[in-house]
Write a protein that holds these residues in place. Structure first.
Motif, short mmCIF file in Angstrom:
data_model
loop_
_atom_site.label_atom_id
_atom_site.label_comp_id
_atom_site.label_asym_id
_atom_site.label_seq_id
_atom_site.Cartn_x
_atom_site.Cartn_y
_atom_site.Cartn_z
N SER A 205 7.81 5.61 -4.75
CA SER A 205 8.11 5.23 -3.17
C SER A 205 9.98 6.05 -3.10
CB SER A 205 8.20 3.80 -3.73
OG SER A 205 9.37 3.08 -4.24
N SER A 248 -1.28 0.16 -5.23
CA SER A 248 -1.94 -0.33 -5.20
C SER A 248 -3.20 -0.46 -5.28
CB SER A 248 -2.06 0.57 -3.52
OG SER A 248 -2.61 2.00 -3.94
N TYR A 288 -5.64 -3.42 -0.26
CA TYR A 288 -4.21 -2.80 0.35
C TYR A 288 -4.11 -1.99 1.98
CZ TYR A 288 0.02 -0.08 -0.58
OH TYR A 288 1.49 0.42 -0.01
N ALA A 289 -3.21 -2.35 2.01
CA ALA A 289 -2.41 -1.69 2.79
C ALA A 289 -1.17 -1.81 3.44
CB ALA A 289 -3.51 -2.31 4.46
N ASP A 290 -0.43 -0.37 3.97
CA ASP A 290 0.99 -0.59 3.64
C ASP A 290 0.84 0.38 5.20
OD1 ASP A 290 3.49 -1.20 3.97
OD2 ASP A 290 3.45 -0.48 2.16
N LYS A 292 4.43 3.33 5.42
CA LYS A 292 5.17 4.21 4.67
C LYS A 292 6.06 5.11 5.05
CE LYS A 292 2.77 3.00 0.85
NZ LYS A 292 3.18 4.07 -1.56
N GLY A 300 -0.06 5.15 7.95
CA GLY A 300 -0.52 3.65 7.47
C GLY A 300 -1.11 5.15 6.32
N GLU A 301 -1.28 3.99 5.42
CA GLU A 301 -1.81 4.09 3.27
C GLU A 301 -3.16 2.65 3.52
OE1 GLU A 301 -0.96 5.40 -0.39
OE2 GLU A 301 -0.03 4.43 0.27
#
Length: 332
Positions: A205, A248, A288-290, A292, A300-301
Motif C-alpha cells: 500500500s 486480501s 475482497y473488493a476495494d 485503490k 478497482g480490485e
C-alpha cells in the motif's frame, strides 16, 4: 543518467556460528533522478541491507555502487563523508536525540558542517515550516507523537539540501492516518524540491500510494522491477503476487482457485458481478473488493472464487469477452 546505480551487488554476513549468510545476491538496478523508487519485500528479504549499501553504511561484499556516476567504493573516507551529505536518510525508529529539542535535532548535521549560527537558524526555520512543526521547535522527542518524530527526522535529513532521501521503513511504526500524512509529505518533497526518494517497505500500500517504480526483493534476490502501475496490473513474479494479495487473501479457504480482477475508469461503476451472473449463470463469491489509488489513478480490485471447477472456463470466457484484466491463482 541514473543518480544511483547498483551493479552485481552482493552482501554476505558471517553468522555467530561462522557460516555465511547471503543477504543480497547479484543485485542490479538504476534509480533515476527525481523519481520515487520503492524497494519492497517480506521481512528478511534483504531490502534494508540494500538501502544501507546505497550510501555505503554497509560495504558490499562484491559489486559496485555509483552516485551521479561516481564509484563510491573507490572513494577515500573524507570524500565519502562529503558525498553522504548529499544523501539524506530516515529510519523506522526515527533515531532522534532525546536530550535535544526539535530545533537542535534538525540543526545537528548543520553544526557538524560548521554552518554559521544565522544560516542554521534560517535553514531550520525553513524546514520546520516545510514539515509543519513550527510550534514544536522547543519540544523534545519524548513529547512528540510518532508522526511528529518522523517529521523531525525528515527535516533533519533534508537539512543539508540532499539530492537523495533514503527512507528505511519510514511508516511501519505509524498508524494508517499518520502513514498517509507522512507519505503525502514525502510526495510533496519529491515534487517541490526535486529530491529523489528511495522507500524501503514491506507494505504494498505504501508503494501504491507514492512510488513511480518498484523493485521486488525475495530471498536476497531482485525478482521483478518495473513501473508500479504495470506490476499492480500484471505481476509476473510469485513474490509480487504474494505481496499484492497478502492482505486480501488471508481468509480464503485452502485448496481453492481464485481470480484477482483489476479495472479502472468507467468500469468502477459497472455491475460486473451482476452481469457475470446473468450472462453465465455462474455463482461467484466475492472475498475482497476495494478501490485503490495507484500512482494517482483509481483502480478497482476484487478477489473472486467460483463454487464449481467446471465454471472456471465460463468465467474466464466472460472476463476475456468483456476485456477485464484478471489473474488466476491457486491457494494451496
Amino acid at each position: 543518467m541514473a543518480i544511483l546505480e547498483v551493479k552485481q551487488l552482493t552482501k554476505v554476513f558471517k553468522t555467530s556460528q561462522g557460516t555465511d549468510f547471503v543477504a543480497l545476491k547479484d543485485i542490479n538496478l538504476a534509480i533515476e533522478k527525481q523519481e520515487i523508487f520503492g524497494v519492497i519485500g517480506l521481512s528478511g528479504a534483504g531490502k534494508s541491507t540494500l538501502v544501507r549499501c546505497l550510501n555505503l553504511l554497509e560495504k558490499p561484499t562484491s559489486g559496485d555502487v555509483y552516485f551521479n556516476g561516481i564509484h563510491l567504493g573507490r572513494m577515500r573516507k573524507a570524500e565519502l563523508l562529503h558525498v553522504r551529505s548529499d544523501i539524506g536518510m530516515i529510519f523506522q525508529t526515527f533515531n532522534l536525540l532525546n536530550q535535544s529539542n526539535v530545533y537542535d535535532n534538525i540543526a545537528f548535521p548543520l553544526k557538524i558542517q560548521k554552518w554559521s549560527k544565522a544560516d542554521i537558524q534560517k535553514r531550520v526555520d525553513e524546514l520546520l515550516k516545510l514539515v509543519g512543526l513550527e510550534d514544536k521547535r522547543k519540544q523534545f522527542p519524548p513529547q512528540l507523537s510518532g508522526g511528529q518524530k518522523q517529521r523531525v527526522a525528515i527535516a533533519r535529513a533534508l537539512a543539508t539540501n540532499p539530492s537523495v532521501l533514503l527512507c528505511d521503513e519510514p511508516t511501519s511504526a505509524l498508524d494508517p492516518s499518520t502513514t498517509k500524512e507522512i507519505l503525502s509529505l514525502l510526495k510533496d518533497i519529491n515534487r517541490n524540491l526535486s529530491v529523489t526518494i528511495v522507500i524501503i517497505t514491506h507494505q504494498m500500500s505504501v508503494i501504491e500510494a507514492v512510488a513511480d517504480r518498484v523493485a521486488i526483493i525475495d530471498q536476497s534476490e531482485l525478482v521483478e522491477i518495473g513501473k508500479v502501475k504495470d506490476i499492480f496490473l500484471h505481476p509476473k513474479s510469485e513474490a509480487a503476487k504474494k505481496l499484492l494479495l497478502s492482505e486480501s487473501t488471508n481468509e480464503l479457504p485452502h485448496a481453492c482457485t481464485y481470480y484477482r480482477l483489476v479495472f479502472q475508469g468507467e468500469r468502477l461503476s459497472e455491475p460486473l458481478i451482476a452481469t457475470l451472473a446473468i450472462e453465465t449463470q455462474v455463482k461467484a463469491n466475492i472475498f475482497y473488493a476495494d478501490i485503490k489509488t495507484v500512482v494517482d489513478a483509481a483502480y478497482g480490485e476484487m478477489i473472486l472464487t467460483v463454487a464449481q471447477k467446471s465454471d472456471e472456463s465460463k468465467i474466464e470466457a466472460f472476463f476475456n469477452h468483456h476485456q477485464i484484466n484478471y489473474n488466476k491463482e491457486e491457494k494451496a
